[in-house]
Design a protein around this motif. Structure first.
Motif, PDB file in Angstrom:
ATOM      1  N   ASP A 518      30.722  83.998  16.674  1.00 36.78           N
ATOM      2  CA  ASP A 518      30.742  83.606  15.270  1.00 36.78           C
ATOM      3  C   ASP A 518      29.347  83.711  14.689  1.00 36.78           C
ATOM      4  N   GLY A 519      29.125  83.037  13.556  1.00 37.84           N
ATOM      5  CA  GLY A 519      27.828  83.105  12.893  1.00 37.84           C
ATOM      6  C   GLY A 519      26.862  82.046  13.348  1.00 37.84           C
ATOM      7  N   THR A 520      27.347  80.813  13.460  1.00 37.91           N
ATOM      8  CA  THR A 520      26.449  79.692  13.752  1.00 37.91           C
ATOM      9  C   THR A 520      27.184  78.603  14.503  1.00 37.91           C
ATOM     10  N   GLY A 521      26.537  78.090  15.542  1.00 42.42           N
ATOM     11  CA  GLY A 521      27.016  76.908  16.244  1.00 42.42           C
ATOM     12  C   GLY A 521      25.853  76.291  16.995  1.00 42.42           C
ATOM     13  N   PHE A 522      25.715  74.983  16.888  1.00 40.50           N
ATOM     14  CA  PHE A 522      24.573  74.306  17.504  1.00 40.50           C
ATOM     15  C   PHE A 522      24.761  74.261  19.010  1.00 40.50           C
ATOM     16  N   GLY A 523      23.791  74.826  19.731  1.00 43.30           N
ATOM     17  CA  GLY A 523      23.859  74.825  21.182  1.00 43.30           C
ATOM     18  C   GLY A 523      23.228  73.580  21.779  1.00 43.30           C
ATOM     19  N   PRO A 524      23.673  73.176  22.959  1.00 47.09           N
ATOM     20  CA  PRO A 524      23.097  71.984  23.589  1.00 47.09           C
ATOM     21  C   PRO A 524      21.631  72.152  23.958  1.00 47.09           C
ATOM     22  N   ASP A 525      21.120  73.392  23.964  1.00 42.53           N
ATOM     23  CA  ASP A 525      19.706  73.634  24.245  1.00 42.53           C
ATOM     24  C   ASP A 525      18.859  73.607  22.973  1.00 42.53           C
ATOM     25  N   GLY A 526      19.475  73.278  21.837  1.00 42.79           N
ATOM     26  CA  GLY A 526      18.738  73.204  20.575  1.00 42.79           C
ATOM     27  C   GLY A 526      18.625  74.516  19.833  1.00 42.79           C
ATOM     28  N   THR A 527      19.143  75.626  20.393  1.00 47.42           N
ATOM     29  CA  THR A 527      19.130  76.907  19.692  1.00 47.42           C
ATOM     30  C   THR A 527      20.473  77.106  18.992  1.00 47.42           C
ATOM     31  N   ILE A 528      20.524  78.170  18.192  1.00 52.47           N
ATOM     32  CA  ILE A 528      21.758  78.490  17.471  1.00 52.47           C
ATOM     33  C   ILE A 528      22.568  79.462  18.311  1.00 52.47           C
ATOM     34  N   TRP A 529      23.700  78.992  18.814  1.00 57.45           N
ATOM     35  CA  TRP A 529      24.586  79.855  19.580  1.00 57.45           C
ATOM     36  C   TRP A 529      25.504  80.624  18.648  1.00 57.45           C
ATOM     37  N   GLY A 530      26.170  81.649  19.209  1.00 58.54           N
ATOM     38  CA  GLY A 530      27.120  82.401  18.397  1.00 58.54           C
ATOM     39  C   GLY A 530      27.631  83.670  19.046  1.00 58.54           C
ATOM     40  N   GLY A 531      27.164  83.976  20.252  1.00 60.96           N
ATOM     41  CA  GLY A 531      27.661  85.133  20.993  1.00 60.96           C
ATOM     42  C   GLY A 531      27.891  84.731  22.428  1.00 60.96           C
ATOM     43  N   GLU A 532      28.889  83.844  22.653  1.00 63.16           N
ATOM     44  CA  GLU A 532      28.999  83.122  23.925  1.00 63.16           C
ATOM     45  C   GLU A 532      30.194  83.560  24.766  1.00 63.16           C
ATOM     46  N   PHE A 533      29.991  83.497  26.078  1.00 61.63           N
ATOM     47  CA  PHE A 533      31.064  83.635  27.059  1.00 61.63           C
ATOM     48  C   PHE A 533      31.057  82.341  27.870  1.00 61.63           C
ATOM     49  N   LEU A 534      32.115  81.567  27.743  1.00 60.71           N
ATOM     50  CA  LEU A 534      32.177  80.253  28.367  1.00 60.71           C
ATOM     51  C   LEU A 534      33.301  80.213  29.390  1.00 60.71           C
ATOM     52  N   ILE A 535      32.996  79.777  30.585  1.00 58.06           N
ATOM     53  CA  ILE A 535      34.057  79.419  31.524  1.00 58.06           C
ATOM     54  C   ILE A 535      34.447  77.994  31.164  1.00 58.06           C
ATOM     55  N   GLY A 540      35.730  70.639  29.900  1.00 60.39           N
ATOM     56  CA  GLY A 540      34.316  71.004  29.910  1.00 60.39           C
ATOM     57  C   GLY A 540      34.124  72.506  29.952  1.00 60.39           C
ATOM     58  N   TYR A 541      32.881  72.935  30.041  1.00 60.40           N
ATOM     59  CA  TYR A 541      32.574  74.363  30.022  1.00 60.40           C
ATOM     60  C   TYR A 541      31.191  74.573  30.621  1.00 60.40           C
ATOM     61  N   HIS A 542      30.934  75.822  30.994  1.00 62.34           N
ATOM     62  CA  HIS A 542      29.557  76.242  31.227  1.00 62.34           C
ATOM     63  C   HIS A 542      29.414  77.681  30.752  1.00 62.34           C
ATOM     64  N   ARG A 543      28.182  78.016  30.398  1.00 63.68           N
ATOM     65  CA  ARG A 543      27.890  79.314  29.801  1.00 63.68           C
ATOM     66  C   ARG A 543      27.877  80.368  30.904  1.00 63.68           C
ATOM     67  N   ALA A 544      28.751  81.385  30.783  1.00 65.16           N
ATOM     68  CA  ALA A 544      28.817  82.451  31.780  1.00 65.16           C
ATOM     69  C   ALA A 544      27.975  83.650  31.380  1.00 65.16           C
ATOM     70  N   ALA A 545      27.767  83.846  30.081  1.00 67.13           N
ATOM     71  CA  ALA A 545      26.949  84.948  29.558  1.00 67.13           C
ATOM     72  C   ALA A 545      26.776  84.705  28.069  1.00 67.13           C
ATOM     73  N   SER A 546      25.872  85.467  27.451  1.00 61.68           N
ATOM     74  CA  SER A 546      25.704  85.384  26.000  1.00 61.68           C
ATOM     75  C   SER A 546      25.023  86.645  25.506  1.00 61.68           C
ATOM     76  N   LEU A 547      25.010  86.808  24.201  1.00 64.31           N
ATOM     77  CA  LEU A 547      24.157  87.839  23.626  1.00 64.31           C
ATOM     78  C   LEU A 547      22.700  87.492  23.906  1.00 64.31           C
ATOM     79  N   ARG A 548      21.910  88.528  24.049  1.00 65.79           N
ATOM     80  CA  ARG A 548      20.477  88.312  24.231  1.00 65.79           C
ATOM     81  C   ARG A 548      19.927  87.575  23.011  1.00 65.79           C
ATOM     82  N   PRO A 549      19.231  86.453  23.174  1.00 65.98           N
ATOM     83  CA  PRO A 549      18.723  85.692  22.026  1.00 65.98           C
ATOM     84  C   PRO A 549      17.679  86.473  21.227  1.00 65.98           C
ATOM     85  N   PHE A 550      17.593  86.137  19.943  1.00 68.01           N
ATOM     86  CA  PHE A 550      16.593  86.736  19.069  1.00 68.01           C
ATOM     87  C   PHE A 550      16.231  85.726  17.991  1.00 68.01           C
ATOM     88  N   ARG A 551      15.204  86.043  17.228  1.00 65.01           N
ATOM     89  CA  ARG A 551      14.733  85.147  16.173  1.00 65.01           C
ATOM     90  C   ARG A 551      15.434  85.450  14.845  1.00 65.01           C
TER      91      ARG A 551
END
Length: 764
Positions: A518-535, A540-551
């Motif tokens: 999606d466009g925006t979602g607050f991540g537990p690490d304080g960054t803006i998530w939005g390209g997530e693969f969650l098991i 509960g969940y854990h992050r299995a992969a994501s888009l490479r972060p950028f500014r």
């Protein structure tokens, strides 16, 4: 009112059964159908709408009761299904007749609240029949169509507990209501031009311009003259203009302050829809359904519509008339109509005369009012057929409230997010996803949201013990929850999306690989998530992969100006000196300086922002007026026949230290820049971009081939991308969970939040 039929059975030989029907069984003619069956078979007892559903007590000779029970499911058929919750033997009471009776309301509501239904074919025929007494009557309805949710004040569903209560029956309507052989037997919205609601027109100066047929004539003449008409519809005011009049559409946009977001078009029939857009059979079924949604269709090139209805897009939202009032206007005009919500962009839907005239006084030229109050404002639903199935983009009139297959205890209220806000709740008897309310940026929108929460609590008769909200600390829903006395639970945004998708599939008992883009979602690490693969599971969940972060250089400014995101990505994916060549008119050095400041350039993994960057590089889009605009234009531009894809592969880190595998967008961006320099057509580049994303998603999914896959988040409203993912995962050994009636975007977020809370409470 008691309606009775006589049971002539021998009282000494009676047997009796109690039956409880659940589902959408109120407001759909179930009681009249049951009454007719009882009359035919000569059984006694009663049928009633209750807080639990439809209650039936039937008694008679054993063969009579057996026949009654055998035939009941067929005669009480409802489109949305029917479920027999209780079927038990009870003591006969010696009833000699069968009647329809009223039950009192008590305790939390278990019955499904009936939803608003489009005008049916039979009622529409009556309205246009010159010999029918309802010819031209704008509020014609029956047991199978018309307003329900929007007029309900209390449940169970009875006329006296709706806004129709103030309209007494004339002799003819009374006879229809009480005659078991009449089509409108026990139709709670029954009315005619003699006794029911009325319409009247006025101009911008408040002068009366006619009532009834004269009002419709005045309105149609105004539309032909290019004027903007505010019509009080079923769930609120709507703004109408001639959809073929470019100047009128442009004027509507300026006054409504809706610069570019697409406008819906109303047409008179499926044949008329085919003149403006392409429809397959699934889309025909959707547009003709009783829910009467706006259906997103691929526009035809020469469709006579004003170009500013859907600027930069190859699709258009099309709907059929909702009510006889809409049908009368559309038929008289003889051309497609823009039909959009009666509000300024970002403000709540106007729903009563005084508020509408205050809010829209400098927007519309002509008013068409009516005197049936709207108890519950509700907007039009929007769906899109994706991979052959209807997907809700906005869950509203005709589709909401939506019952959810969840545990019902305890009483919990899930608040959703900030954009496309909708709430969900359990009241100890049922779980429900409520209708779309809208973005919560303005004070007026927040006030409407609070009003709706109070109204839902009253209608469903509950007080929540727990409030569930998004993890984002600055959302209005989060801060409001913190101000209340109940306990609270925060659910991470993308976990909420995936659990909503699991609920859609009936997979709450499984572990899945969730693709939350999606466009925006607050991540537990304080960054803006939005390209997530969650098991993920419901617990509960854990992050299995994501888009490479950028500014995001400049933060919110980058959301509105895609060139900023594009410049930041090019700086990280191209050789030195490439940035200035790609962005010669911008001060890229200043942008790079800003991007190094954490406070104004947050880190994100947002797929939505990756779409924005690609839209700038491929289409030259510098600024957007609404969320998702750049992605929508990029999808529209894609040449579906173009082969190949950019490189977009999974990177496990190599020499970099990464917390999880990353989908690396750097070769993708470099490929786009290379094609742009080579003069490759934008349509080809857009297709290569979409196919790259689909292949990247599939590559991560194949690493978890033991898990079902769930797609969630607003990015999967993109038909092209979603269908490419389906194609890429055709050989995946586990099932692929696609979006459906629960919106994949933020409109479905509350359903996932509620599921997380209830499943964790149940398993605690």
């Amino acid at each position: 009112m008691f309606l009775t039929t006589t049971n002539a059975a021998n009282p000494t030989a009676l047997v009796a059964r109690r039956v409880l029907l659940r589902g959408f069984v109120q407001g759909r003619g179930v009681r009249p159908a049951v009454f007719r069956l009882a009359r035919e078979l000569g059984v006694g007892g009663f049928v009633a709408n209750s807080s639990s559903g439809v209650e039936i007590h039937v008694e008679g000779e054993p063969s009579q009761v057996t026949q009654f029970l055998d035939r009941l499911p067929a005669v009480a058929h409802c489109d949305a299904g029917l479920e027999v919750i209780v079927d038990e033997k009870v003591q006969p009471s010696g009833a000699l007749d069968f009647h329809i009776r009223r039950e009192s309301a008590a305790g939390p509501l278990a019955a499904s609240v009936p939803r608003d239904l489009a005008v049916c074919d039979d009622c529409r025929r009556e309205v246009f029949d010159v010999d029918n007494r309802r010819r031209g009557y704008a509020f014609t309805s029956c047991t199978q169509c018309g307003p329900r949710y929007s007029i309900i004040e209390r449940m169970p569903y009875e006329r006296s507990d709706t806004t129709m209560e103030r309209f007494g029956f004339c002799a003819s309507c009374q006879q229809e209501y009480t005659s078991a052989d009449a089509r409108r037997f026990h139709a709670q919205t029954n009315a005619c031009g003699q006794c029911g609601p009325q319409v009247w027109a006025s101009d911008a100066q408040g002068r009366n311009c006619g009532a009834g047929d004269a009002a419709l004539t005045f309105v149609v003449d105004a539309l032909r003259a290019g004027r903007i008409v505010a019509v009080k519809g079923l769930g609120g005011y709507q703004l109408l203009v001639d959809a073929c009049d470019e100047a009128a559409v442009q004027r509507l946009r300026r006054r409504k302050q809706r610069a570019a977001k697409p406008l819906a078009v109303m047409v008179t029939s499926v044949d008329a829809a085919r003149r403006v857009a392409h429809l397959d059979q699934a889309e025909v079924n959707a547009i003709m359904g009783a829910a009467n949604p706006i259906v997103v269709l691929r526009a035809k090139a020469a469709n006579r519509l004003a170009s500013s209805i859907h600027p930069g897009l190859d699709w258009v939202g099309v709907m059929l008339p909702t009510t006889p009032l809409h049908a009368l206007i559309a038929e008289r005009l003889g051309r497609p109509l823009v039909c959009t919500s009666g509000n300024r962009d970002g403000e709540p839907l106007a729903c009563d005369e005084r508020a509408a005239e205050a809010a829209l006084s400098d927007v519309c030229d002509v008013w068409l009012h009516h005197d049936r109050p709207i108890a519950r404002p509700i907007d039009d639903s929007v769906i899109r057929v994706i991979a052959g199935r209807p997907v809700s983009l906005r869950l509203a009139r005709g589709l909401a409230p939506l019952p959810l297959a969840l545990p019902t205890e305890p009483a919990i209220l899930a608040l959703g997010g900030h954009m496309k806000s909708a709430a969900a709740w359990s009241n100890s008897r049922q779980a429900v996803l409520g209708p779309h309310v809208g973005d919560l940026d303005t004070l007026a929108a927040r006030e409407r949201w609070l009003e709706q929460l109070a109204a839902w609590r009253e209608l469903y008769r509950f007080q929540a013990t727990t409030l569930v909200h998004d993890l984002h600390p600055d959302y209005f829903t989060t801060t409001w929850a913190a101000s209340q006395s109940q306990s609270t639970l925060a659910v991470q945004h993308h976990h909420g999306h995936i659990v909503a998708g699991m609920l859609q599939q009936g997979w709450l008992d499984r572990q899945v690989l969730g693709v939350a883009w999606d466009g925006t979602g607050f991540g537990p690490d304080g960054t803006i998530w939005g390209g997530e693969f969650l098991i993920a599971s419901a617990r509960g969940y854990h992050r299995a992969a994501s888009l490479r972060p950028f500014r995001l250089p400049g933060g919110e400014a980058a959301v509105r100006q895609p060139w900023r995101v594009a410049a930041g990505l090019v700086a990280q994916s191209s050789p030195s000196g490439e940035l200035q060549r790609e962005f010669p008119v911008y001060d890229v050095q200043a942008l790079l300086n800003v991007s190094r400041v954490d406070a104004v350039s947050p880190v994100t993994s947002s797929a939505g922002r990756l779409f924005d960057a690609a839209a700038h590089l491929i289409l030259g889009i510098e600024r957007v007026d609404f969320e998702g605009q750049a992605a929508m234009m990029l999808e529209s531009a894609a040449d579906r026949t173009a082969p190949h894809a950019y490189r977009f592969s999974v990177n496990d880190g190599g020499t970099e230290k990464v917390a999880c595998p990353l989908l690396d967008w750097r070769p993708l961006v470099a490929g786009v820049c290379g094609d742009r320099r080579a003069g490759v057509a934008p349509g080809v580049m857009a297709m290569k971009f979409h196919r790259a994303l689909a292949r990247g998603i599939a590559a991560v999914c194949r690493r978890h081939s033991h898990l079902p896959v769930v797609l969630g988040g607003g990015v999967f409203q993109n038909r092209l991308l979603t269908e490419l993912v389906v194609e890429q995962l055709a050989d995946h050994p586990q099932p692929l969970g696609l979006p459906g009636v629960i919106p994949p975007g933020d409109g479905g977020l509350a359903a996932g939040q509620l599921a997380v809370a209830l499943m964790n409470w149940e398993n605690a």
